[in-house]
Design an enzyme around this catalytic site. Structure first.
Site, PDB file in Angstrom:
ATOM      1  N   TYR A 184      88.127   4.689 102.978  1.00 22.24           N
ATOM      2  CA  TYR A 184      87.138   5.467 103.726  1.00 22.24           C
ATOM      3  C   TYR A 184      87.100   6.924 103.263  1.00 22.24           C
ATOM      4  O   TYR A 184      86.055   7.560 103.313  1.00 22.24           O
ATOM      5  CB  TYR A 184      87.474   5.455 105.230  1.00 22.24           C
ATOM      6  CG  TYR A 184      86.862   4.331 106.008  1.00 22.24           C
ATOM      7  CD1 TYR A 184      87.214   3.010 105.759  1.00 22.24           C
ATOM      8  CD2 TYR A 184      85.948   4.580 107.021  1.00 22.24           C
ATOM      9  CE1 TYR A 184      86.666   1.983 106.490  1.00 22.24           C
ATOM     10  CE2 TYR A 184      85.394   3.556 107.766  1.00 22.24           C
ATOM     11  CZ  TYR A 184      85.766   2.256 107.508  1.00 22.24           C
ATOM     12  OH  TYR A 184      85.217   1.248 108.241  1.00 22.24           O
ATOM     13  N   LYS A 234      97.031  -6.549 101.524  1.00 20.08           N
ATOM     14  CA  LYS A 234      96.611  -7.406 100.416  1.00 20.08           C
ATOM     15  C   LYS A 234      97.566  -7.123  99.250  1.00 20.08           C
ATOM     16  O   LYS A 234      97.163  -6.782  98.130  1.00 20.08           O
ATOM     17  CB  LYS A 234      95.135  -7.105 100.058  1.00 20.08           C
ATOM     18  CG  LYS A 234      94.507  -8.039  99.055  1.00 20.08           C
ATOM     19  CD  LYS A 234      94.268  -9.454  99.555  1.00 20.08           C
ATOM     20  CE  LYS A 234      93.718 -10.329  98.433  1.00 20.08           C
ATOM     21  NZ  LYS A 234      93.644 -11.756  98.809  1.00 20.08           N
ATOM     22  N   ASP A 267      93.058 -11.807 103.953  1.00 19.76           N
ATOM     23  CA  ASP A 267      92.158 -12.966 103.955  1.00 19.76           C
ATOM     24  C   ASP A 267      92.710 -14.058 104.878  1.00 19.76           C
ATOM     25  O   ASP A 267      91.989 -14.667 105.673  1.00 19.76           O
ATOM     26  CB  ASP A 267      91.920 -13.489 102.526  1.00 19.76           C
ATOM     27  CG  ASP A 267      93.190 -13.668 101.719  1.00 19.76           C
ATOM     28  OD1 ASP A 267      94.270 -13.191 102.148  1.00 19.76           O
ATOM     29  OD2 ASP A 267      93.126 -14.292 100.632  1.00 19.76           O
ATOM     30  N   ASP A 291      88.982  -2.160 110.329  1.00 18.51           N
ATOM     31  CA  ASP A 291      87.569  -2.143 110.723  1.00 18.51           C
ATOM     32  C   ASP A 291      87.065  -3.574 110.864  1.00 18.51           C
ATOM     33  O   ASP A 291      86.457  -3.954 111.870  1.00 18.51           O
ATOM     34  CB  ASP A 291      86.763  -1.380 109.668  1.00 18.51           C
ATOM     35  CG  ASP A 291      85.274  -1.376 109.978  1.00 18.51           C
ATOM     36  OD1 ASP A 291      84.917  -1.101 111.134  1.00 18.51           O
ATOM     37  OD2 ASP A 291      84.473  -1.656 109.062  1.00 18.51           O
ATOM     38  N   ASP A 295      86.669  -6.012 114.609  1.00 17.00           N
ATOM     39  CA  ASP A 295      85.408  -6.648 115.026  1.00 17.00           C
ATOM     40  C   ASP A 295      85.631  -8.138 115.252  1.00 17.00           C
ATOM     41  O   ASP A 295      85.147  -8.722 116.226  1.00 17.00           O
ATOM     42  CB  ASP A 295      84.317  -6.482 113.952  1.00 17.00           C
ATOM     43  CG  ASP A 295      83.393  -5.295 114.235  1.00 17.00           C
ATOM     44  OD1 ASP A 295      83.857  -4.314 114.847  1.00 17.00           O
ATOM     45  OD2 ASP A 295      82.216  -5.352 113.833  1.00 17.00           O
TER      46      ASP A 295
END
Ligand code: IPM
Ligand code: MG
Length: 409
Positions: A184, A234, A267, A291, A295
């Protein structure tokens, strides 16, 4: 230890996180290393920076302010709201998504209540003229590096989830998202022409100190819940994730030995959240993964329209309390929005930043009572549920009425 006390109020909205009786004693931290919400404590009156933003923002803000005023009147304290522009509204008015006047109002306030930002209208603007840029500037300039997003399935709303009852019943997850770093904010970034074609790039980057401070917040939060913490990264591909994993592991071993730390690739985490969400308690992750996963976690609950959040920084500044949802431009101005996430965010603000636990509980209890009473906005109503459909304003009024009747009782 200070952090523990200060985070405690955050952990109980709607009973969202843990029963009050649970031990709240994680390993002590040197004060200089801890990070926390910055309560101003109990006062006779408070100043709130009110950032209505865009889309449904003004409607849900009006509903939330009226609930807050009802509570303040009932409890006998003063509230003053300083409206300030952010996002698209600020771009339209002063060509700046986070104007200096808004930053000044935020810094001067006891706490900051934010609705939501964004809309189609500004989507193709240059980046510095987009609403999201204003939100990111606010987070960064106020140093709000930790974002707590609880996702607890409420029994009243199980049918509102798109997942099966047995999958979502009892889900109670807290996503601790790093908020001021990662891809970001990483440099270099941009879109350049290289060898005759455009190349877009961002930099996924974390400093050790940034990972340590969010790991400590997560360690404290997890300690006060079930003690189970899953760090999502990751690391099978990304060097920045390998550092994340190593530093998080070290912090937990050294400072939170009682925390049961696991690691999961992002993932897989995205898949596991849908497959069997009850395996998670506290999740800590970087800005971009947080983020996305927050959600996803919020939809387990049935609607983004129910979830509050708190963004916190180092002691000394106000926190920002805002719903997790966006500005829903498709229903803006139609009185269809669900104001409960913002109302519950206001409850978090009362508890934490303003030292008003009792009054926060009034709001939380009133929201539960309204749901128990069978009142729903469109996003949480299912066909044939026998519930009464309310508009945004009416839902706010119902919560206020409930508070008034609870006070009289
Ligand atoms: C959020 C939002 C923001 C983010 C956007 C609006 C910039 O999606 O708070 O999750 O990406 O952080
Ligand atoms: Mg988001």
């Amino acid at each position: 230890m200070q952090l523990v006390k200060q985070l405690l109020p955050l952990l109980l909205p709607l009973g969202l996180l843990l029963p009050p009786a649970l031990s709240l004693l994680p390993p002590p931290l040197p004060p200089s290393r801890s990070s926390s919400l910055s309560a101003v404590g109990k006062k006779a009156s408070y100043s709130i920076a009110l950032l209505e933003g865009d889309g449904i923002g003004p409607e849900i803000s009006a509903a939330t302010v009226s609930v807050l005023e009802t509570v303040a009147t009932a409890a006998g304290f003063g509230l003053s709201f300083t409206p300030a522009l952010i996002g698209g509204a600020a771009i339209d008015a002063v060509q700046d998504p986070y104007p200096p006047a808004t930053h000044a109002a935020c810094e001067a306030a006891d706490s900051i209540l934010l609705a939501c930002i964004g809309g189609y209208k500004w989507d193709s603007n240059p980046r510095d003229m987009r609403p999201e840029t204003g939100l990111l500037a606010m987070r960064s300039r106020l140093g709000l590096f930790a974002n707590l997003r609880p996702a607890k399935v409420l029994p009243q709303l199980i049918e509102a989830s798109t997942l099966k009852r047995e999958v979502v019943e009892g889900v109670d997850i807290m996503v601790v998202r790093e908020l001021t770093g990662d891809v970001y904010f990483g440099e270099p970034k941009g879109i350049d022409v290289i060898d005759g074609e455009r190349v877009g790039y961002n930099n996924m980057i974390y400093k050790e100190s940034e990972i340590k401070r969010i790991a400590r917040v997560a360690g404290n939060v997890a300690s006060k819940r079930t003690g189970k913490l899953c760090s999502v990264d990751k690391a099978n591909v990304l060097d920045v994730s390998q550092l994340w994993k190593d530093v998080t592991t070290d912090i937990m071993e050294e400072e939170f030995p009682a925390v049961d730390l696991s690691h999961m690739y992002v993932d897989n985490a995205a898949m596991q959240l849908i497959r069997w969400p009850k395996q998670f308690d506290t999740i800590v992750t970087g800005n971009i993964f947080g983020d996305i996963l927050s959600d996803e976690a919020s939809m387990l609950v049935g609607s983004l329209g129910m979830l509050p959040s708190a963004s916190i920084g180092e002691p000394g500044g106000p926190g920002v309390f805002e719903p997790c949802h966006g500005s829903a431009p498709d229903i803006a101005g139609e009185n269809k929005a669900n104001p409960l996430a913002m109302i519950l965010s206001a409850a978090m603000m009362l508890k934490y930043d303003l030292g008003r636990d009792e009054e926060a509980k009034m709001i939380e209890d009133a929201v539960e009572a309204v749901l128990d009473g069978g009142f729903r906005t469109a996003d949480i109503k299912s066909d044939g549920d026998g519930c009464e459909l309310l508009g945004c304003k009416e839902m706010g009024d119902k919560v206020s009425e409930m508070i008034t009747s609870m006070v009289k009782a």
